[in-house]
Design a protein around this motif. Structure first.
Motif, PDB file in Angstrom:
ATOM      1  N   SER A  35       1.438  -1.335  -0.122  1.00  0.00           N
ATOM      2  CA  SER A  35       0.460  -0.266  -0.285  1.00  0.00           C
ATOM      3  C   SER A  35       0.656   1.309  -0.146  1.00  0.00           C
ATOM      4  O   SER A  35       0.337   2.363  -0.390  1.00  0.00           O
ATOM      5  CB  SER A  35      -0.861  -0.332   1.381  1.00  0.00           C
ATOM      6  OG  SER A  35      -0.057  -0.054   2.551  1.00  0.00           O
ATOM      7  N   GLY A  36       2.602   1.442   0.009  1.00  0.00           N
ATOM      8  CA  GLY A  36       2.986   1.982   0.063  1.00  0.00           C
ATOM      9  C   GLY A  36       3.286   2.727   1.426  1.00  0.00           C
ATOM     10  O   GLY A  36       3.971   3.679   1.038  1.00  0.00           O
ATOM     11  N   GLN A  37       3.542   1.712   2.587  1.00  0.00           N
ATOM     12  CA  GLN A  37       4.187   2.647   3.248  1.00  0.00           C
ATOM     13  C   GLN A  37       5.754   2.647   3.178  1.00  0.00           C
ATOM     14  O   GLN A  37       6.543   1.411   3.070  1.00  0.00           O
ATOM     15  CB  GLN A  37       3.760   1.778   4.520  1.00  0.00           C
ATOM     16  CG  GLN A  37       1.523   2.459   5.524  1.00  0.00           C
ATOM     17  CD  GLN A  37       2.161   1.854   6.436  1.00  0.00           C
ATOM     18  OE1 GLN A  37       2.600   1.435   7.593  1.00  0.00           O
ATOM     19  NE2 GLN A  37       0.187   2.426   6.473  1.00  0.00           N
ATOM     20  N   ASP A  38       6.222   3.680   3.909  1.00  0.00           N
ATOM     21  CA  ASP A  38       7.751   3.539   3.800  1.00  0.00           C
ATOM     22  C   ASP A  38       8.492   3.428   4.613  1.00  0.00           C
ATOM     23  O   ASP A  38       8.236   3.421   6.380  1.00  0.00           O
ATOM     24  CB  ASP A  38       8.450   4.888   3.467  1.00  0.00           C
ATOM     25  CG  ASP A  38       8.212   4.905   1.570  1.00  0.00           C
ATOM     26  OD1 ASP A  38       8.087   4.013   0.879  1.00  0.00           O
ATOM     27  OD2 ASP A  38       7.989   6.409   1.811  1.00  0.00           O
ATOM     28  N   LEU A  39       9.446   2.114   5.387  1.00  0.00           N
ATOM     29  CA  LEU A  39      10.191   1.632   6.498  1.00  0.00           C
ATOM     30  C   LEU A  39      12.029   2.226   6.004  1.00  0.00           C
ATOM     31  O   LEU A  39      11.919   1.054   5.428  1.00  0.00           O
ATOM     32  CB  LEU A  39       9.452   0.577   7.196  1.00  0.00           C
ATOM     33  CG  LEU A  39      10.520   0.874   8.066  1.00  0.00           C
ATOM     34  CD1 LEU A  39       9.712  -0.263   9.431  1.00  0.00           C
ATOM     35  CD2 LEU A  39      11.639  -0.491   8.379  1.00  0.00           C
ATOM     36  N   ILE A  40      12.569   2.706   6.637  1.00  0.00           N
ATOM     37  CA  ILE A  40      14.159   2.732   6.534  1.00  0.00           C
ATOM     38  C   ILE A  40      15.056   2.480   7.621  1.00  0.00           C
ATOM     39  O   ILE A  40      14.417   2.329   8.790  1.00  0.00           O
ATOM     40  CB  ILE A  40      14.499   4.436   5.741  1.00  0.00           C
ATOM     41  CG1 ILE A  40      13.594   5.126   4.900  1.00  0.00           C
ATOM     42  CG2 ILE A  40      15.902   4.022   5.838  1.00  0.00           C
ATOM     43  CD1 ILE A  40      13.819   6.288   4.993  1.00  0.00           C
ATOM     44  N   LEU A  41      16.408   1.321   7.103  1.00  0.00           N
ATOM     45  CA  LEU A  41      16.284   1.004   8.111  1.00  0.00           C
ATOM     46  C   LEU A  41      18.188   1.072   8.295  1.00  0.00           C
ATOM     47  O   LEU A  41      18.484   1.091   7.175  1.00  0.00           O
ATOM     48  CB  LEU A  41      16.588  -1.074   8.214  1.00  0.00           C
ATOM     49  CG  LEU A  41      17.835  -1.125   9.263  1.00  0.00           C
ATOM     50  CD1 LEU A  41      17.536  -1.179  10.297  1.00  0.00           C
ATOM     51  CD2 LEU A  41      16.753  -2.835   8.743  1.00  0.00           C
TER      52      LEU A  41
END
Lengths: 308, 289
Positions: A35-41
């Motif tokens: 759905s287009g949620q972003d998570l950056i590690l």
């Protein structure tokens, strides 16, 4: 969900012509749900490139939202933040998630990196909205569509490994962790000397947090002949990664945190070694390369991650 | 003669990758060695005048060479001049292997002892570094304040002047015998007084390593960001009448093609003068003789 590698190098960034295949930017991974949620590690130097790409999307209009996980706060994992363009756009919203370091809150650590003596723009003056979530390793977190489990890694200070679940896919990432049979390095691990009981428990925790994962990303900084005498630097080998991959019965192992001294040829030797050692096992092994994108979980279908 | 080797030529942040592989993506680090006549080609001996300008990520590529010499045995002495304390000029230091060999002596020079010491210490604090403190660095670390009007550093006569940048940033003039190299990272032209001082510092130099981060279009929207366009840099170099200007501190967003174009424009501007223009690249060597 999709996983894209923006930085796979450990310790420090390096620009060498014999390293362009795997890349010289330090750690940064990007997860994106259907759905287009972003998570950056991690915010190593790779986050500069990711930020520039995000500015081609809603982040340019100040309408972006993302979670940022910081595995730990050593230079190679945070030095890209001052050059992350979406921070400079009003309206963008970020939740920075971290266990802190040495009793210092992540906000103060990032702010210290932008002290006036060292960087022209102070962290407090960044236009984007930032909030913070501090946790303790072992905590379970829910960040939008992402469900996380956390585990402390065996590395100097406080370092966290993450299990990230979304869209029925699972990725576990252990960016920096030392061979526990040789040394105990993390805060609260009870001293440097190895301890058989502790080792067993620790390996089981790592395996548990990676159980049945579609993808396990693991610190394989060293080759076996290099690690001798350097256990206390906090990194592992292909052999260590395979041990956890087997215990956890993961489908795919991704070699990560490449030594800055390693040319593309050496990384390929490392990869060939890992494939050789796991021949006949139900495990695919790959080496993380900048720009590499893979689809994780049921969405993967027949799609395979392709190297650029 | 003076041999100048560019280990890192990128500004702001390291920018490795395919798009930058010809010019390189390591941040500022320049090695300067003095040779007697007839000597060059030999390995750097411990009695050669030898110093390093800035400690960006280029240090990492320099360290391999150093570690095969006295620095690998704990018998090295290194002089590191820091122009200022922005990270791109320091961030190679916490990973610099000669620091981890007992017996080596590393002398840092900067505009103020206090800023110099706090910068180096911050690089090694436990929140940012697995070393958990500069006191755990094996090498012997010393801090010296730069004397702008002249000091001897490792066999070079060094003078300094202040650039126009955010905070204090220095230019260095290094002289060895009849040969002079000038180094100006991070400077924004436009203040007449500051420009005149830098031009005076560089006058008579055979080589001026000079900041040229932006294209002319980029520079127009970036007043007080602290950097030159390539054309502003050439203008200063022509005013000083130096033999060669090396344009340096490339923007991390500039790929090899943009840098080629900037190099052409800069050379055209200097055509017909006595000043030669060269774009800096990681790994490049310039002999001043």
């Amino acid at each position: 969900m999709e996983l894209t590698v923006y930085g796979a190098r450990g310790s420090y960034p390096i620009a060498r012509r014999d390293q362009v295949r795997y890349g010289g930017n330090t750690t940064c991974l990007h997860f994106r749900t259907r759905s287009g949620q972003d998570l950056i590690l991690d915010g190593g130097t790779g986050i500069r490139v990711l930020g520039n790409e995000m500015m081609q999307r809603e982040y340019a209009e100040g309408q972006g939202e993302a979670y940022i996980l910081v595995g730990h706060t050593h230079w190679d994992h945070i030095m890209g933040f001052p050059f992350f363009e979406p921070f400079y756009r009003e309206g963008n919203r970020f939740v920075v998630v971290s266990a802190g370091q040495a009793g210092v809150h992540i906000r103060d650590i990032l702010s210290g990196q932008q002290a006036v003596l060292h960087f022209p723009v102070s962290f407090e003056h960044l236009q984007a909205h930032r909030e913070y979530l501090q946790f303790k390793p072992g905590d379970h977190l829910t960040l939008g569509e992402f469900r996380l489990e956390t585990v402390q890694l065996n590395h100097p200070g406080m370092t966290v490994g993450y299990r990230v679940e979304a869209d029925d896919g699972v990725v576990t990432v252990y960016t920096d962790t030392a061979r526990v049979r040789e040394v105990r390095l993390g805060d609260g691990m009870g001293g440097l000397e190895p301890d058989a009981g502790f080792s067993r428990g620790y390996l089981e925790q790592l395996a548990h947090c990676a159980r049945g994962a579609d993808v396990l990303v693991y610190d394989t900084n060293y080759l076996e002949h290099e690690i001798l005498g350097w256990y206390h630097f906090g990194h592992s080998t292909v052999e260590d990664a395979l041990e956890i991959a087997r215990m956890a019965q993961v489908n795919r192992l991704v070699l990560f945190h490449h030594d800055p001294e390693h040319s593309d040829t050496v990384v390929e030797e490392k990869l060939a070694l890992a494939r050789d050692l796991s021949r006949g096992e139900p495990l695919t092994v790959e080496a993380a390369a900048e720009g590499w994108r893979l689809v994780v979980g049921p969405d993967a279908g027949s799609q395979k991650g392709a190297k650029p | 003669m003076i041999r100048v080797r560019f280990w890192g030529t990128r500004g702001s942040i390291a920018s490795p990758g395919r798009a930058t592989q010809r010019y390189g993506g390591n941040t500022p680090c320049v090695e300067v060695v003095g040779f007697q006549m007839g000597e060059p080609g030999a390995a750097v001996r411990s009695d050669n005048p030898h110093l390093i300008l800035d400690g960006g990520t280029g240090l990492a590529t320099l360290q391999t060479t150093l570690m095969s010499g006295p620095w690998g045995r704990g018998q090295g002495e290194l002089h590191l001049l820091l122009s200022h304390y922005h990270w791109d000029h320091l961030i190679g230091i916490p990973f610099f292997r000669p620091m981890f060999v007992k017996g080596n002596r590393i002398v840092f020079y900067g505009s103020s002892i206090e800023d110099l010491r706090s910068s180096i210490e911050r690089l090694f604090t436990s929140v940012y570094s697995p070393l958990k403190g500069a006191e755990n660095v094996a090498a012997d670390l010393k801090y010296r304040q730069v004397e702008p009007d002249g000091m001897d550093v490792a066999g070079f006569q060094v003078r300094a002047a202040e650039n126009r940048h955010l905070g204090t940033a220095l230019s260095f003039r290094l002289q060895y015998g009849a040969h002079v190299v000038c180094y100006t990272p991070d400077h924004e032209s436009g203040d007449r007084e500051v420009d005149a001082k830098l031009v005076a510092l560089a006058r008579g130099a055979q080589l001026w390593i000079l900041e040229a981060q932006y294209t002319a279009e980029e520079r127009r929207g970036r007043d007080s960001w602290g950097h030159n366009s390539h054309l502003q840099a050439v203008r200063l170099a022509l005013e000083a009448g130096v033999g060669m200007v090396v344009l340096f501190h490339h923007d991390p967003a500039h790929d090899d093609g943009i840098l080629d174009r900037m190099g052409l424009e800069a050379s055209e501007m200097a055509a017909g003068t006595r000043t030669q223009v060269l774009m800096a690249r990681d790994g490049m060597v310039v002999d001043v003789e």
